[in-house]
Design an enzyme around this catalytic site. Structure first.
Site, PDB file in Angstrom:
ATOM      1  N   TYR A 151      12.370 107.852  36.899  1.00  0.00           N
ATOM      2  CA  TYR A 151      13.807 108.109  36.840  1.00  0.00           C
ATOM      3  C   TYR A 151      14.290 107.789  35.422  1.00  0.00           C
ATOM      4  CZ  TYR A 151      18.054 109.435  39.238  1.00  0.00           C
ATOM      5  OH  TYR A 151      19.168 110.127  39.660  1.00  0.00           O
ATOM      6  N   HIS A 189      14.092 104.470  28.333  1.00  0.00           N
ATOM      7  CA  HIS A 189      12.665 104.800  28.384  1.00  0.00           C
ATOM      8  C   HIS A 189      12.321 105.732  27.220  1.00  0.00           C
ATOM      9  CE1 HIS A 189      13.700 104.303  32.804  1.00  0.00           C
ATOM     10  NE2 HIS A 189      12.717 103.431  32.690  1.00  0.00           N
TER      11      HIS A 189
HETATM   12  P1  AMP Z   1      11.478 100.449  34.326  1.00  0.00           P
HETATM   13  O1  AMP Z   1      11.214 101.912  34.574  1.00  0.00           O
HETATM   14  O2  AMP Z   1      12.852 100.024  34.684  1.00  0.00           O
HETATM   15  O3  AMP Z   1      10.392  99.566  34.862  1.00  0.00           O
HETATM   16  O4  AMP Z   1      11.408 100.276  32.743  1.00  0.00           O
HETATM   17  C1  AMP Z   1      10.288 100.672  32.018  1.00  0.00           C
HETATM   18  C2  AMP Z   1      10.402 100.151  30.614  1.00  0.00           C
HETATM   19  O5  AMP Z   1      11.579 100.684  29.999  1.00  0.00           O
HETATM   20  C3  AMP Z   1      10.530  98.620  30.551  1.00  0.00           C
HETATM   21  O6  AMP Z   1       9.778  98.126  29.460  1.00  0.00           O
HETATM   22  C4  AMP Z   1      12.014  98.429  30.338  1.00  0.00           C
HETATM   23  O7  AMP Z   1      12.332  97.222  29.684  1.00  0.00           O
HETATM   24  C5  AMP Z   1      12.357  99.623  29.480  1.00  0.00           C
HETATM   25  N1  AMP Z   1      13.786  99.917  29.569  1.00  0.00           N
HETATM   26  C6  AMP Z   1      14.508 100.118  30.696  1.00  0.00           C
HETATM   27  N2  AMP Z   1      15.818 100.282  30.390  1.00  0.00           N
HETATM   28  C7  AMP Z   1      15.915 100.154  29.054  1.00  0.00           C
HETATM   29  C8  AMP Z   1      17.010 100.215  28.130  1.00  0.00           C
HETATM   30  N3  AMP Z   1      18.263 100.421  28.525  1.00  0.00           N
HETATM   31  N4  AMP Z   1      16.751 100.057  26.816  1.00  0.00           N
HETATM   32  C9  AMP Z   1      15.477  99.828  26.395  1.00  0.00           C
HETATM   33  N5  AMP Z   1      14.401  99.768  27.207  1.00  0.00           N
HETATM   34  C10 AMP Z   1      14.627  99.933  28.520  1.00  0.00           C
END
Ligand code: AMP
Length: 283
Positions: free
Chosen positions: A34, A39
């Site tokens: 998503y 990301h």
């Molecule tokens: P997730 O899909 O939520 O597990 O996130 C995957 C990666 O994307 C993780 O390393 C998160 O810290 C990073 N991430 C999620 N949201 C953000 C954001 N707003 N800014 C920077 N990195 C993000």
């Protein structure tokens, strides 16, 4: 190069074997899908720093607690693939849970200390699940570098510690938080918010900004800064604080006095949706 989609660990290994034969550097971006611009920023950085980039899209069941949002976590694999392709990554790994965890899967990676406060205290087993899946992704991708967002600051600290402790042959690259125009940190979970809740959710970044300003103008008493942050959150009727904490950035342990580098981290319920945000003061 066109984008390859691998559904199983075996398919990933076959691609990686070819890349390794050619001596190419590999970047890894682990995600739960998503995808949004947060990301995207990680993928862009990975593409700019490596010959090949693998993005994993996997809602990892073992990092969710029994009463958490595993079932309802938003998914849109087609849109994810489009974004990943447009940013120039080379390989998407999108396994089923059964491809990642055999029925008799019996190994857990557990990092003590840094994983015990903040989200670790509220989400028992969460970081064990994260460390276990991340280790599997490191092993499968044989990546030179892996990219993690500061959005999940404790996760970044835990993964860095695990890599150091286990002498894993990978560099962990931390990336800044990407925000909406009004300051709300981008998150796949923002999609749960109703229109009113979305407006209210700006309180997280607003509260942190107030805390940051206090520290920048010389306040060293952590309890005063926390009280200020809490008071901003409490003024928003749709918000309920889970935690407001100031931790030593290396240890992820609460501090009373702000002397060294600190992580100021909050978790707040907006309605039923739990959101996190933070900032780091490096000293
Ligand atoms: P997730 O899909 O939520 O597990 O996130 C995957 C990666 O994307 C993780 O390393 C998160 O810290 C990073 N991430 C999620 N949201 C953000 C954001 N707003 N800014 C920077 N990195 C993000």
């Amino acid at each position: 190069m066109s984008l390859t989609i691998a559904k199983t660990p075996g398919e990933v290994k076959a691609v990686i074997r070819e890349w390794k034969k050619e001596g190419l550097s590999i970047g890894l971006v682990p995600t739960m899908g998503y995808l949004h611009e947060g990301h995207g920023s990680l993928i862009k950085k990975a593409v700019s720093e490596n010959d090949r980039v693998m993005v994993s899209v996997f809602v990892n069941p073992i990092q969710f607690g029994p009463n958490e949002d595993l079932e309802s976590y938003p998914r849109d694999f087609e849109a994810d693939v489009k974004l990943i392709e447009s940013l120039g990554a080379d390989l998407v790994f999108h396994p089923e849970p059964s491809d990642m965890y055999e029925k008799d899967f019996s190994t857990t990676i557990s990092v003590s200390g840094v994983s015990e406060n903040l989200c670790g205290a509220r989400r028992p087993g969460h970081f064990n699940g994260v460390c276990t899946v991340v280790t599997k992704l490191f092993n499968l991708s044989e990546a030179d570098r892996a990219y993690f967002g500061q959005k999940d600051a404790q996760q970044l600290a835990v993964v860095k510690r695990m890599v150091r402790d286990l002498n894993a042959n990978i560099e962990i690259v931390g990336c800044p938080i990407i925000r909406e125009e009004d300051g709300l940190a981008k998150s796949s979970r923002n999609t749960y918010l109703s229109a009113d809740e979305r407006k209210a959710a700006v309180v997280l970044s607003k509260a942190l900004k107030a805390g940051k300003e206090m520290i920048e103008s010389g306040e060293k008493d952590a309890s005063k800064v926390k009280a200020k942050i809490s008071s901003v959150i409490d003024a928003e009727p749709l918000a309920k604080t889970d935690y407001v904490e100031i931790c030593d950035w290396n240890l992820i342990e609460p501090v009373d006095i702000i002397n060294n580098s600190v992580l100021v981290a909050i978790a707040v319920y907006i309605g039923k949706t739990r959101l996190i945000d933070n900032f780091i003061i490096e000293k």
